[in-house]
Enzyme design. Structure first.
Site, mmCIF file in Angstrom:
data_model
loop_
_atom_site.group_PDB
_atom_site.id
_atom_site.type_symbol
_atom_site.label_atom_id
_atom_site.label_comp_id
_atom_site.label_asym_id
_atom_site.label_seq_id
_atom_site.Cartn_x
_atom_site.Cartn_y
_atom_site.Cartn_z
ATOM 1 N N HIS A 2 0.821 -1.219 0.000
ATOM 2 C CA HIS A 2 0.000 0.000 0.000
ATOM 3 C C HIS A 2 0.848 1.259 0.000
ATOM 4 C CE1 HIS A 2 -3.556 -2.514 1.759
ATOM 5 N NE2 HIS A 2 -3.348 -2.725 0.485
ATOM 6 N N THR B 190 -3.739 -8.363 11.016
ATOM 7 C CA THR B 190 -4.575 -7.828 9.946
ATOM 8 C C THR B 190 -5.999 -8.369 10.078
ATOM 9 O OG1 THR B 190 -4.842 -7.549 7.541
ATOM 10 C CG2 THR B 190 -3.941 -9.669 8.299
HETATM 11 N N1 APR Z 1 -1.185 -7.561 17.792
HETATM 12 C C1 APR Z 1 -1.710 -8.246 16.745
HETATM 13 N N2 APR Z 1 -2.868 -7.887 16.129
HETATM 14 C C2 APR Z 1 -3.496 -6.796 16.607
HETATM 15 C C3 APR Z 1 -3.009 -6.030 17.687
HETATM 16 C C4 APR Z 1 -1.798 -6.456 18.291
HETATM 17 N N3 APR Z 1 -1.263 -5.794 19.324
HETATM 18 N N4 APR Z 1 -3.887 -4.998 17.910
HETATM 19 C C5 APR Z 1 -4.870 -5.115 16.982
HETATM 20 N N5 APR Z 1 -4.648 -6.204 16.211
HETATM 21 C C6 APR Z 1 -5.435 -6.698 15.081
HETATM 22 C C7 APR Z 1 -6.910 -6.430 15.150
HETATM 23 O O1 APR Z 1 -7.572 -7.490 15.839
HETATM 24 C C8 APR Z 1 -7.281 -6.409 13.661
HETATM 25 O O2 APR Z 1 -7.620 -7.726 13.219
HETATM 26 O O3 APR Z 1 -4.979 -5.998 13.952
HETATM 27 C C9 APR Z 1 -6.000 -5.960 12.976
HETATM 28 C C10 APR Z 1 -6.075 -4.567 12.404
HETATM 29 O O4 APR Z 1 -7.042 -4.572 11.374
HETATM 30 P P1 APR Z 1 -7.263 -3.236 10.518
HETATM 31 O O5 APR Z 1 -7.377 -2.075 11.441
HETATM 32 O O6 APR Z 1 -8.362 -3.543 9.552
HETATM 33 O O7 APR Z 1 -5.889 -3.044 9.729
HETATM 34 P P2 APR Z 1 -5.419 -3.790 8.408
HETATM 35 O O8 APR Z 1 -5.897 -5.205 8.376
HETATM 36 O O9 APR Z 1 -3.961 -3.569 8.294
HETATM 37 O O10 APR Z 1 -6.157 -2.936 7.246
HETATM 38 C C11 APR Z 1 -5.803 -3.276 5.919
HETATM 39 O O11 APR Z 1 -7.093 -1.387 5.154
HETATM 40 O O12 APR Z 1 -7.686 0.777 5.490
HETATM 41 C C12 APR Z 1 -6.902 -0.036 4.714
HETATM 42 O O13 APR Z 1 -4.925 0.563 3.619
HETATM 43 C C13 APR Z 1 -5.448 0.305 4.883
HETATM 44 O O14 APR Z 1 -3.556 -1.191 4.908
HETATM 45 C C14 APR Z 1 -4.841 -0.954 5.472
HETATM 46 C C15 APR Z 1 -5.830 -2.034 5.074
#
Ligand code: APR
Length: 249
Positions: free
Chosen positions: A118, A188
């Site tokens: 990204h 994620t």
């Molecule tokens: N350790 C591991 N996982 C964690 C922690 C932690 N300390 N804290 C939160 N999480 C998990 C949450 O449970 C969730 O499943 O991290 C995940 C974050 O999810 P999102 O906020 O959706 O982030 P992400 O999956 O990276 O989003 C993907 O969406 O908005 C777009 O471009 C943006 O790259 C991003 C993409």
């Protein structure tokens, strides 16, 4: 057998390892995730700050959103999860990190092969001619700079909703995922495509999938092992167990 031990045994049999990460791996560095409580998308509407149309409509609002994210990322430090992932390169010389994150913390922790699906907060590119450049200035100037070639507005070098992922990066990510013996899926929600599809590619080609997340993600159905823990705790424990298993050989 507890999940960390099972994951260590799976990894001990792997040669090609891919670590697929999302915002959760940077949560313990103090950077907000997107969809959790207090997440970035709670405070802002995606369509206002993370689409090409938003930048066309109100470049200043978008620019300020990314200026805030860049300042937070600059202040953040790699956490034990980033460091453990970097250390895994000592055990798996071909290890590749495929990240959805734009904060650059994997590189700052010492990971040397990082595919940024990204884009990056530390790149700017011209909305008009596409000229791209590295830029680590903090704070960002108040206004988006002008491109040195065509005079167009420069924008944050991240992939916005509705935009294609960088072709070469995605192709390489698909290649390494299809050849992985094991894929660590860390922090994620697994709801954003095509990034999330890389875990399906790895699983389809027979990789053991190890998910590290306090909550099961949308990709949980692909997991061989789920470690229901924070990345900052699970990754160092997993690396330590792996060294034990390798040492016991
Ligand atoms: N350790 C591991 N996982 C964690 C922690 C932690 N300390 N804290 C939160 N999480 C998990 C949450 O449970 C969730 O499943 O991290 C995940 C974050 O999810 P999102 O906020 O959706 O982030 P992400 O999956 O990276 O989003 C993907 O969406 O908005 C777009 O471009 C943006 O790259 C991003 C993409």
């Amino acid at each position: 057998m507890e999940p960390v031990m099972r994951a260590a045994l799976l990894l001990s049999r792997a040669k090609n390892v891919v670590v697929f990460t999302g915002a959760g791996v940077s949560a313990e560095s103090g950077l907000a995730t997107f969809r959790g409580a207090g997440g970035l998308w709670e405070g802002h509407r995606v369509e206002d700050v993370a689409t090409p149309e938003a930048f066309g409509r109100d470049p200043l609002l978008v620019w300020r959103f990314y200026a805030m994210r860049r300042e937070n990322a600059k202040k953040a430090q790699p956490n034990p999860a980033h460091k453990a992932i970097a250390k895994l390169e000592e055990l798996f010389p071909s290890l590749v990190v495929v990240t959805q994150n734009v904060d650059g913390l994997h590189q700052r922790a010492g990971s040397t092969r990082v595919l940024e699906l990204h884009g990056s907060l530390w790149r700017l590119f011209c909305a008009k001619c596409g000229r791209t450049r590295e830029d680590h200035q903090v704070p960002l100037p108040q206004l988006p700079p002008r491109c040195g070639v065509c005079g167009g507005l420069e924008r944050p070098g991240v992939v916005w909703f509705g935009e294609p992922l960088p072709e070469a990066v995605l192709a390489e990510a698909e290649r390494v995922s299809s050849q992985a013996d094991a894929m660590l899926v860390v922090g994620t929600s697994g709801v954003v495509w095509p990034a999330a599809g890389l875990v399906e590619v790895a699983a389809a080609w027979g990789a053991a999938v190890i998910e590290v997340n306090p909550e099961p993600s949308a990709l949980a159905y692909l997991a061989t092992v789920q470690i229901p823990a924070k990345a900052g705790e699970a990754l160092p424990a997993l690396t330590a167990r792996l060294l034990e298993v390798q040492g016991a050989r």
